[in-house]
Write a protein that holds these residues in place. Structure first.
Motif, short mmCIF file in Angstrom:
data_model
loop_
_atom_site.label_atom_id
_atom_site.label_comp_id
_atom_site.label_asym_id
_atom_site.label_seq_id
_atom_site.Cartn_x
_atom_site.Cartn_y
_atom_site.Cartn_z
N PRO A 1 0.83 -1.23 0.09
CA PRO A 1 0.14 -0.08 -0.08
C PRO A 1 0.69 1.18 -0.17
CG PRO A 1 0.03 -0.93 2.01
CD PRO A 1 0.69 -1.82 1.38
N ILE A 2 1.79 1.62 -1.00
CA ILE A 2 2.55 2.48 -1.22
C ILE A 2 2.59 2.86 -2.57
CG2 ILE A 2 5.06 3.29 -1.30
CD1 ILE A 2 5.57 0.77 0.61
N GLN A 3 2.44 4.34 -2.76
CA GLN A 3 2.31 4.89 -4.04
C GLN A 3 3.44 6.01 -4.38
OE1 GLN A 3 0.06 4.36 -6.30
NE2 GLN A 3 -1.84 3.40 -5.21
N GLY A 4 3.80 5.92 -5.52
CA GLY A 4 5.03 6.97 -5.97
C GLY A 4 4.90 6.87 -7.48
N ASN A 5 5.84 7.74 -7.96
CA ASN A 5 5.77 8.24 -9.45
C ASN A 5 7.19 7.42 -9.91
OD1 ASN A 5 5.67 9.04 -12.23
ND2 ASN A 5 6.15 11.20 -11.55
N ASN A 6 7.10 6.42 -10.52
CA ASN A 6 8.13 5.57 -11.34
C ASN A 6 9.40 5.26 -10.49
OD1 ASN A 6 9.41 4.89 -13.79
ND2 ASN A 6 10.36 6.55 -13.96
N TYR A 7 8.99 4.79 -9.23
CA TYR A 7 9.84 4.13 -8.28
C TYR A 7 10.13 2.62 -8.52
CZ TYR A 7 11.53 7.71 -5.30
OH TYR A 7 12.12 9.01 -4.59
N MET A 8 11.12 1.95 -7.99
CA MET A 8 11.58 0.67 -7.66
C MET A 8 11.17 0.43 -6.11
SD MET A 8 12.33 -1.43 -10.05
CE MET A 8 13.30 -1.53 -11.57
N TYR A 9 10.50 -0.81 -5.70
CA TYR A 9 10.34 -1.16 -4.54
C TYR A 9 11.05 -2.22 -3.91
CZ TYR A 9 7.90 -2.58 -0.19
OH TYR A 9 7.60 -2.92 1.09
N ILE A 10 11.80 -2.42 -2.96
CA ILE A 10 12.56 -3.35 -2.42
C ILE A 10 11.57 -4.13 -1.59
CG2 ILE A 10 14.46 -4.30 -1.16
CD1 ILE A 10 16.02 -1.71 -2.29
N TYR A 11 11.32 -5.33 -1.87
CA TYR A 11 10.79 -6.38 -0.97
C TYR A 11 11.45 -6.82 0.21
CZ TYR A 11 6.70 -6.80 -3.93
OH TYR A 11 5.54 -6.66 -5.01
N CYS A 12 12.66 -7.42 -0.42
CA CYS A 12 13.58 -7.88 0.77
C CYS A 12 15.18 -7.74 0.31
CB CYS A 12 13.23 -9.53 0.95
SG CYS A 12 14.07 -10.37 2.09
N LYS B 1 14.17 5.02 -13.54
CA LYS B 1 13.24 5.18 -12.36
C LYS B 1 13.52 6.48 -11.73
CE LYS B 1 10.99 1.51 -12.96
NZ LYS B 1 9.67 1.46 -13.63
N ALA B 2 12.77 6.80 -11.00
CA ALA B 2 12.88 8.52 -10.34
C ALA B 2 13.54 8.15 -8.97
CB ALA B 2 11.48 8.90 -9.85
N GLY B 3 13.71 6.65 -8.44
CA GLY B 3 14.23 6.39 -7.31
C GLY B 3 13.88 4.90 -6.82
N VAL B 4 14.57 4.51 -5.57
CA VAL B 4 14.14 3.38 -5.15
C VAL B 4 13.81 3.65 -3.74
CG1 VAL B 4 15.34 1.17 -4.37
CG2 VAL B 4 16.14 2.27 -6.42
N CYS B 5 12.82 2.73 -2.95
CA CYS B 5 12.14 2.83 -1.94
C CYS B 5 12.10 1.43 -1.25
CB CYS B 5 10.85 3.67 -1.76
SG CYS B 5 9.35 2.69 -2.77
N VAL B 6 11.96 1.49 0.31
CA VAL B 6 11.88 0.13 0.98
C VAL B 6 11.34 0.45 2.39
CG1 VAL B 6 14.11 0.65 1.93
CG2 VAL B 6 13.32 -1.78 1.80
N SER C 1 15.80 9.16 -3.73
CA SER C 1 15.16 9.75 -4.89
C SER C 1 16.26 10.29 -5.86
CB SER C 1 14.43 11.04 -4.47
OG SER C 1 13.88 11.54 -5.58
N PHE C 2 16.16 10.21 -7.04
CA PHE C 2 17.16 10.63 -8.20
C PHE C 2 16.81 11.85 -8.77
CE2 PHE C 2 17.28 5.86 -9.38
CZ PHE C 2 18.02 5.50 -8.25
N ASP C 3 15.32 12.59 -8.35
CA ASP C 3 15.14 13.69 -9.21
C ASP C 3 14.12 14.67 -8.18
OD1 ASP C 3 12.70 12.08 -8.96
OD2 ASP C 3 12.18 12.19 -10.93
N GLY C 4 14.20 14.27 -6.80
CA GLY C 4 13.48 15.12 -5.88
C GLY C 4 12.01 14.55 -5.60
N ASN C 5 11.58 13.66 -6.40
CA ASN C 5 10.11 13.06 -6.29
C ASN C 5 10.11 11.75 -5.20
OD1 ASN C 5 7.44 11.98 -6.89
ND2 ASN C 5 8.53 10.49 -8.20
N LYS C 6 9.08 12.10 -4.32
CA LYS C 6 9.26 10.98 -3.17
C LYS C 6 7.79 10.17 -3.22
CE LYS C 6 12.17 14.10 -0.43
NZ LYS C 6 12.32 14.86 0.79
N PRO C 7 8.03 8.85 -2.84
CA PRO C 7 6.82 8.00 -2.59
C PRO C 7 6.22 8.21 -1.07
CG PRO C 7 8.87 6.75 -2.09
CD PRO C 7 9.17 8.27 -2.60
N TYR C 8 4.95 7.50 -1.02
CA TYR C 8 4.32 7.64 0.08
C TYR C 8 3.34 6.74 0.44
CZ TYR C 8 0.78 9.26 -3.16
OH TYR C 8 0.08 9.25 -4.28
N PHE C 9 2.92 6.35 1.79
CA PHE C 9 1.93 5.46 2.04
C PHE C 9 0.72 5.86 1.75
CE2 PHE C 9 5.21 4.53 5.57
CZ PHE C 9 5.61 2.93 5.19
#
Length: 249
Positions: A70-81, A110-115, A152-160
């Motif tokens: 349940p996370i949204q964002g613009n063009n990110y990668m998400y690390i599960y594990c 991508k715009a960045g990576v999140c976890v 973030s690679f471009d200042g854009n950030k994901p969110y719950f």
């Protein structure tokens, strides 16, 4: 480092292990479910990269748009594990795996990576300090406990999502949301069912079997979430010992 890394594919997944439960017989049914789940994700850009050894050395990530969280964002990668265990610790493998993920994200535009992580270190969640060393920062929180880290690679950030911050449901019985992304889940479900049946404890199991369900869950979720008496309790996988200690004394 003489060992090589590999990315699992549709051509190799049936003959390769998926690291988490290599030889534990009680989890082999869960491994089969995991592989089935992975096969359905590969076309979405899901990556499972591991060291070519008999050990737990791997990273698993996917485009955030198709990640079952349940996370949204613009063009990110998400690390599960990201997991390096046993004798493989301290050899730089975690660094290599994370560097590859960051490189891959940049290569794919991508715009960045999140976890998903936490304020204090928790089992089954990524180590916050490790990611902070690579420039990740806390970009959102739930319950002042769970944290979304992002590079973030471009200042854009994901969110719950707002749903993820609810942490409440109407049902009072022990309720578990789960999918089959982790090989350990199936065995946990078996143990929970057996314990609850033995002790006449009402149990509500909800399988998260679509992306839409995952994106709209009322809590943080990385493949497992537990509610009790209407309140979110834990992301921790359950067994009889944990059940008795945590909920049912």
């Amino acid at each position: 480092m003489t060992e090589k890394f590999m990315n699992l594919t549709m051509d190799t997944i049936d003959r390769e292990h998926v690291c988490c439960a290599i030889s534990d017989k009680k989890h082999q049914a869960g491994v089969l479910e995991k592989k089935k789940w992975l096969k359905e994700r590969f076309t979405e850009g899901h990556v499972f990269r591991k060291l070519d050894v008999q050990g737990k050395v791997f990273i698993e990530y996917a485009p955030l748009e198709t990640a079952w969280v349940p996370i949204q964002g613009n063009n990110y990668m998400y690390i599960y594990c990201l997991w390096v265990a046993g004798s493989f610790k301290g050899k730089g493998y975690a660094n290599e795996l994370l560097k590859y993920c960051i490189w891959d994200a940049k290569e794919k535009g991508k715009a960045g990576v999140c976890v998903l992580s936490s304020k204090k270190k928790k089992p089954f969640l990524s180590d916050k300090k490790f990611f902070l060393n690579y420039g990740f920062e806390v970009v959102d929180t739930v319950k002042q406990e769970y944290e979304l880290l992002a590079l973030s690679f471009d200042g854009n950030k994901p969110y719950f999502t707002e749903c993820a911050k609810q942490l409440r449901i109407k049902e009072n019985e022990l309720t578990i949301y789960y999918d089959f992304q982790c090989p350990y889940i199936l065995n946990s479900i078996v143990q929970v069912k057996e314990y609850c049946n033995e002790h006449n404890i009402p149990l509500h199991l909800i399988v998260v079997d679509t992306l839409e369900k995952a994106k709209n869950l009322p809590c943080v979720f990385n493949n497992w979430a537990v509610f009790y008496k209407g309140e979110f309790e834990t992301h921790h996988l359950l067994n009889a010992v944990f059940l008795k200690k945590k909920f049912l004394l």
